[in-house]
Motif scaffolding. Sequence first.
Motif, PDB file in Angstrom:
ATOM      1  N   ARG A  60       0.813  -1.214   0.000  1.00 42.52           N
ATOM      2  CA  ARG A  60       0.000   0.000   0.000  1.00 42.52           C
ATOM      3  C   ARG A  60       0.849   1.268   0.000  1.00 42.52           C
ATOM      4  NH1 ARG A  60      -2.213  -4.010   3.002  1.00 42.52           N
ATOM      5  NH2 ARG A  60      -4.474  -4.420   2.874  1.00 42.52           N
ATOM      6  N   ALA A  61       2.149   1.143  -0.132  1.00 41.74           N
ATOM      7  CA  ALA A  61       3.031   2.307  -0.054  1.00 41.74           C
ATOM      8  C   ALA A  61       2.926   3.184  -1.294  1.00 41.74           C
ATOM      9  CB  ALA A  61       4.478   1.858   0.136  1.00 41.74           C
ATOM     10  N   SER A  62       2.687   2.572  -2.452  1.00 40.70           N
ATOM     11  CA  SER A  62       2.612   3.337  -3.697  1.00 40.70           C
ATOM     12  C   SER A  62       1.174   3.759  -3.981  1.00 40.70           C
ATOM     13  CB  SER A  62       3.147   2.501  -4.866  1.00 40.70           C
ATOM     14  OG  SER A  62       2.399   1.317  -4.998  1.00 40.70           O
ATOM     15  N   ARG A  63       1.022   4.720  -4.923  1.00 35.99           N
ATOM     16  CA  ARG A  63      -0.310   5.214  -5.264  1.00 35.99           C
ATOM     17  C   ARG A  63      -1.163   4.108  -5.866  1.00 35.99           C
ATOM     18  NH1 ARG A  63      -0.689  10.678  -8.659  1.00 35.99           N
ATOM     19  NH2 ARG A  63       0.222  11.365  -6.670  1.00 35.99           N
ATOM     20  N   ALA A  64      -0.590   3.328  -6.774  1.00 40.01           N
ATOM     21  CA  ALA A  64      -1.297   2.188  -7.367  1.00 40.01           C
ATOM     22  C   ALA A  64      -1.071   0.970  -6.480  1.00 40.01           C
ATOM     23  CB  ALA A  64      -0.804   1.922  -8.776  1.00 40.01           C
ATOM     24  N   VAL A  65      -2.133   0.366  -6.016  1.00 37.44           N
ATOM     25  CA  VAL A  65      -2.019  -0.796  -5.131  1.00 37.44           C
ATOM     26  C   VAL A  65      -1.373  -1.941  -5.886  1.00 37.44           C
ATOM     27  CG1 VAL A  65      -3.302  -2.482  -3.780  1.00 37.44           C
ATOM     28  CG2 VAL A  65      -4.016  -0.088  -3.784  1.00 37.44           C
ATOM     29  N   ALA A  66      -0.333  -2.516  -5.308  1.00 38.85           N
ATOM     30  CA  ALA A  66       0.397  -3.606  -5.961  1.00 38.85           C
ATOM     31  C   ALA A  66       0.378  -4.838  -5.072  1.00 38.85           C
ATOM     32  CB  ALA A  66       1.833  -3.185  -6.248  1.00 38.85           C
ATOM     33  N   LEU A  67       0.400  -5.998  -5.701  1.00 39.28           N
ATOM     34  CA  LEU A  67       0.449  -7.257  -4.967  1.00 39.28           C
ATOM     35  C   LEU A  67       1.846  -7.489  -4.400  1.00 39.28           C
ATOM     36  CD1 LEU A  67      -1.524  -9.536  -7.442  1.00 39.28           C
ATOM     37  CD2 LEU A  67      -2.239  -9.001  -5.111  1.00 39.28           C
ATOM     38  N   THR A  68       1.894  -7.984  -3.186  1.00 38.48           N
ATOM     39  CA  THR A  68       3.158  -8.464  -2.630  1.00 38.48           C
ATOM     40  C   THR A  68       3.446  -9.848  -3.210  1.00 38.48           C
ATOM     41  OG1 THR A  68       2.055  -9.521  -0.770  1.00 38.48           O
ATOM     42  CG2 THR A  68       2.728  -7.213  -0.483  1.00 38.48           C
ATOM     43  N   ALA A  69       4.579 -10.415  -2.848  1.00 37.75           N
ATOM     44  CA  ALA A  69       4.898 -11.770  -3.305  1.00 37.75           C
ATOM     45  C   ALA A  69       3.831 -12.753  -2.818  1.00 37.75           C
ATOM     46  CB  ALA A  69       6.278 -12.179  -2.805  1.00 37.75           C
ATOM     47  N   ALA A  70       3.375 -12.566  -1.573  1.00 36.27           N
ATOM     48  CA  ALA A  70       2.328 -13.441  -1.043  1.00 36.27           C
ATOM     49  C   ALA A  70       1.023 -13.243  -1.802  1.00 36.27           C
ATOM     50  CB  ALA A  70       2.127 -13.167   0.448  1.00 36.27           C
ATOM     51  N   GLY A  71       0.723 -11.990  -2.140  1.00 38.00           N
ATOM     52  CA  GLY A  71      -0.499 -11.708  -2.892  1.00 38.00           C
ATOM     53  C   GLY A  71      -0.476 -12.333  -4.271  1.00 38.00           C
ATOM     54  N   LYS A  72       0.685 -12.249  -4.930  1.00 36.28           N
ATOM     55  CA  LYS A  72       0.806 -12.865  -6.257  1.00 36.28           C
ATOM     56  C   LYS A  72       0.605 -14.376  -6.168  1.00 36.28           C
ATOM     57  CE  LYS A  72       3.944  -9.337  -8.080  1.00 36.28           C
ATOM     58  NZ  LYS A  72       5.329  -9.041  -8.535  1.00 36.28           N
ATOM     59  N   ALA A  73       1.142 -14.973  -5.117  1.00 40.17           N
ATOM     60  CA  ALA A  73       1.006 -16.422  -4.955  1.00 40.17           C
ATOM     61  C   ALA A  73      -0.437 -16.821  -4.664  1.00 40.17           C
ATOM     62  CB  ALA A  73       1.920 -16.901  -3.823  1.00 40.17           C
ATOM     63  N   ALA A  74      -1.172 -15.929  -3.996  1.00 37.54           N
ATOM     64  CA  ALA A  74      -2.546 -16.264  -3.595  1.00 37.54           C
ATOM     65  C   ALA A  74      -3.591 -15.976  -4.661  1.00 37.54           C
ATOM     66  CB  ALA A  74      -2.898 -15.485  -2.326  1.00 37.54           C
ATOM     67  N   LEU A  75      -3.253 -15.146  -5.652  1.00 36.73           N
ATOM     68  CA  LEU A  75      -4.282 -14.651  -6.571  1.00 36.73           C
ATOM     69  C   LEU A  75      -4.942 -15.771  -7.384  1.00 36.73           C
ATOM     70  CD1 LEU A  75      -5.842 -12.331  -7.773  1.00 36.73           C
ATOM     71  CD2 LEU A  75      -3.934 -11.935  -9.370  1.00 36.73           C
ATOM     72  N   GLU A  76      -4.160 -16.582  -8.060  1.00 38.09           N
ATOM     73  CA  GLU A  76      -4.760 -17.621  -8.907  1.00 38.09           C
ATOM     74  C   GLU A  76      -5.524 -18.664  -8.100  1.00 38.09           C
ATOM     75  OE1 GLU A  76      -5.303 -17.540 -12.080  1.00 38.09           O
ATOM     76  OE2 GLU A  76      -4.320 -15.587 -12.016  1.00 38.09           O
ATOM     77  N   PRO A  77      -5.003 -19.138  -6.953  1.00 34.23           N
ATOM     78  CA  PRO A  77      -5.812 -20.042  -6.126  1.00 34.23           C
ATOM     79  C   PRO A  77      -7.121 -19.405  -5.668  1.00 34.23           C
ATOM     80  CG  PRO A  77      -3.509 -20.185  -5.481  1.00 34.23           C
ATOM     81  CD  PRO A  77      -3.604 -19.046  -6.445  1.00 34.23           C
ATOM     82  N   ALA A  78      -7.099 -18.110  -5.348  1.00 36.30           N
ATOM     83  CA  ALA A  78      -8.330 -17.427  -4.935  1.00 36.30           C
ATOM     84  C   ALA A  78      -9.332 -17.401  -6.080  1.00 36.30           C
ATOM     85  CB  ALA A  78      -8.011 -16.012  -4.459  1.00 36.30           C
TER      86      ALA A  78
END
Length: 291
Positions: free
Chosen positions: A50-68
Motif C-alpha cells: 500500500r506504499a505506492s499510489r497504485a495498489v500492488a500485490l506483494t509476493a504473497a499476494g501474487k502467490a494467492a491470486l490464482e488459487p483465490a
Amino acid sequence: MEMHQLAYFVAVAEERNFTRAAARLRISQSGVSAQIRQLERELGAELFDRASRAVALTAAGKAALEPARAVLKAAEEVARSVDDVRGLVRGSLTVGMVIGCTVTPLFAALADLNAGHPGVEVALLEDASDRLADGVRAGVLDVALLGTAVLPDGLESLTLISEPLAALVPPGHPLAGRAEATLAEVCAGPVVCMPPGTGLRTVFDLACAERGLTPHVALTASAADAIADLSARGLGTAILTPSMSAAYTGRLTALPISDLSTPALLALAWRPNPSPAARAFLTHARARFGL
C-alpha cells in the motif's frame, strides 16, 4: 477465511485500487479494506503493498491470486450446477449498451427476463463500445450490446445487425440527387457522425485511413436523431446506416457509399461460460431478435 474475503481480494488485485474495487463490488471502501486486513491476519502475510499510489500485490499476494480465483470459480460452478438442476435463475445481471442506441428487442428481452426470473437483479449501463467490450472481459459486465467493425476477441458474440454505412444529405447539398457517392466525395465537405468508440465511427475512421482521407468531422452526437437533425440544418453530411435513415425520408436523402464495403455490426458479446442469469437473458434476446 470467508468466500467474500477472497472476492474482495481478487477485485482489489484486478482493479489495483481499493476505491474502484469497492465500486465494482457495490460496497463501501472501508468494508473492503477491513475484510482484506482480516484476510491478511488469517493468512499471516500482507497481500498488498500500500506504499505506492497504485495498489500492488506483494509476493504473497501474487502467490494467492490464482488459487483465490480458482476457489471463486469453483463456488460459482457449484451454485450453477444446483441452479441448473432446480431450474432456478437468480443473482444479478449487468448489461452494457452502446451510447445512443435504442434497440427495442433488447429492452423486451430484459422485460422477459424480469417476468420469468424476478429474483435476478438487472442493471443497464451505457458506454462506448470499446469500453463495453473491456468491461465484459474484466467481468464488470455480463453481456454488452456493441456497435463495432469487428467482433471482439476473446468473447462469445451474436451479430444482430450488419449494415453498410450511408451518407445522408439535405436538399441543396452538392451530393443531393446523386444515386450514390464515393467516400472521397463524402469527405470533401464537413460530416456529422457518432463519437469515437462507436461502431459506425470505427468503420468510418478505418475506411478513411485506408484511403488516406482526413475527414472534417464538424460535429459528433451519440443519437441518430441528433445527427440527422444537425445534417438537415446544413451542418454536414450525416453518417448513419440505411435502417437508421428510413426515419428521415423527406428531410434527408440517403446515399450508398459505393467504395465502402465493410459493414457496421451491432452485436451482443459475453464471456465464455456465462452465468445462469446471462444464459437466460441470451435465450430471451435470441427470441426477441428472431435468431
